[in-house]
Design an enzyme around this catalytic site. Structure first.
Site, PDB file in Angstrom:
ATOM      1  N   ASP A   8      24.871  37.222 -22.249  1.00  0.00           N
ATOM      2  CA  ASP A   8      26.291  37.471 -22.406  1.00  0.00           C
ATOM      3  C   ASP A   8      26.425  38.681 -23.329  1.00  0.00           C
ATOM      4  O   ASP A   8      25.429  39.308 -23.692  1.00  0.00           O
ATOM      5  CB  ASP A   8      27.023  36.229 -22.932  1.00  0.00           C
ATOM      6  CG  ASP A   8      26.672  35.861 -24.360  1.00  0.00           C
ATOM      7  OD1 ASP A   8      25.788  36.515 -24.964  1.00  0.00           O
ATOM      8  OD2 ASP A   8      27.288  34.924 -24.889  1.00  0.00           O
ATOM      9  N   CYS A  65      22.152  34.164 -25.020  1.00  0.00           N
ATOM     10  CA  CYS A  65      23.533  34.222 -25.481  1.00  0.00           C
ATOM     11  C   CYS A  65      23.466  34.145 -26.998  1.00  0.00           C
ATOM     12  O   CYS A  65      22.374  34.175 -27.568  1.00  0.00           O
ATOM     13  CB  CYS A  65      24.409  33.138 -24.851  1.00  0.00           C
ATOM     14  SG  CYS A  65      24.039  31.441 -25.296  1.00  0.00           S
ATOM     15  N   THR A  67      23.797  31.808 -29.361  1.00  0.00           N
ATOM     16  CA  THR A  67      22.928  30.756 -29.900  1.00  0.00           C
ATOM     17  C   THR A  67      21.883  30.285 -28.892  1.00  0.00           C
ATOM     18  O   THR A  67      20.916  29.630 -29.271  1.00  0.00           O
ATOM     19  CB  THR A  67      23.743  29.520 -30.306  1.00  0.00           C
ATOM     20  OG1 THR A  67      24.375  28.983 -29.135  1.00  0.00           O
ATOM     21  CG2 THR A  67      24.773  29.856 -31.368  1.00  0.00           C
ATOM     22  N   HIS A  98       4.585  20.948 -21.578  1.00  0.00           N
ATOM     23  CA  HIS A  98       5.056  19.575 -21.416  1.00  0.00           C
ATOM     24  C   HIS A  98       6.267  19.425 -20.507  1.00  0.00           C
ATOM     25  O   HIS A  98       6.415  18.396 -19.860  1.00  0.00           O
ATOM     26  CB  HIS A  98       5.397  18.977 -22.778  1.00  0.00           C
ATOM     27  CG  HIS A  98       4.194  18.825 -23.658  1.00  0.00           C
ATOM     28  ND1 HIS A  98       4.286  18.271 -24.918  1.00  0.00           N
ATOM     29  CD2 HIS A  98       2.892  19.160 -23.490  1.00  0.00           C
ATOM     30  CE1 HIS A  98       3.084  18.256 -25.481  1.00  0.00           C
ATOM     31  NE2 HIS A  98       2.223  18.811 -24.638  1.00  0.00           N
ATOM     32  N   HIS A 133       2.910  14.536 -18.159  1.00  0.00           N
ATOM     33  CA  HIS A 133       4.001  15.510 -18.197  1.00  0.00           C
ATOM     34  C   HIS A 133       4.593  15.718 -16.811  1.00  0.00           C
ATOM     35  O   HIS A 133       5.815  15.832 -16.663  1.00  0.00           O
ATOM     36  CB  HIS A 133       3.516  16.825 -18.800  1.00  0.00           C
ATOM     37  CG  HIS A 133       2.923  16.640 -20.159  1.00  0.00           C
ATOM     38  ND1 HIS A 133       3.653  16.174 -21.231  1.00  0.00           N
ATOM     39  CD2 HIS A 133       1.662  16.830 -20.613  1.00  0.00           C
ATOM     40  CE1 HIS A 133       2.870  16.090 -22.290  1.00  0.00           C
ATOM     41  NE2 HIS A 133       1.654  16.482 -21.948  1.00  0.00           N
TER      42      HIS A 133
END
Length: 152
Positions: A8, A65, A67, A98, A133
């Site tokens: 963004d 973005c 965060t 994982h 996994h």
């Protein structure tokens, strides 16, 4: 390796840095935005990268973005996408090993370019582990999530 990337406006500078960094050894499709000058909606850019990964056009996607939270939420709406918000290399390694992550998400306001490059390198160079996994990832894949075709 062929990769897709988008951000963004808040993470544009870090996206640009990472795209240029990756072009030294990989083919990179930059889905935008083209500048940080105007506010954009991150779900629109997440969709472009997810579509490229799911179609096989690119092997992995990278989303950024401010965060990383918004991009993670948007990307994980698509069946077959396993987007992982990773703020340092160990998270990226474990996301690949994982969780078999196929989209790396970075927080542009939370990390510098050197740490981001190190995290990207770790993500791209780490193989997924099988065994328990794989079983867990298959359970994730069976959860009801929005399909790309239904999200238009």
């Amino acid at each position: 390796m062929k990769l897709s990337i988008a951000s963004d406006h808040a993470a544009f500078e870090l996206k640009f840095f990472i795209a240029e960094y990756l072009k030294k050894g990989h083919e990179v499709i930059d889905f935008g935005p083209e500048s940080p000058e105007r506010s954009v909606d991150y779900p629109d850019f997440a969709r472009r990268v997810c579509k490229s990964v799911l179609s096989g056009e690119t092997e992995f996607g990278i989303l950024l973005c401010g965060t990383g939270i918004g991009m993670s939420m948007a990307a994980n709406k698509y069946r077959g996408i396993r987007a992982a918000l990773c703020l340092f290399p160990e998270m990226a390694a474990l996301a690949r090993k994982h969780n078999h992550a196929n989209v790396l998400v970075l927080g542009g306001r939370l990390m510098g370019s050197e740490l981001a490059a190190w995290t990207v390198d770790t993500f791209l160079s780490t193989a997924q582990e099988g065994g328990r996994h794989t079983r867990r990832v298959e359970k994730i894949e069976s959860l009801p999530v929005e399909d790309l075709e239904r999200s238009k």
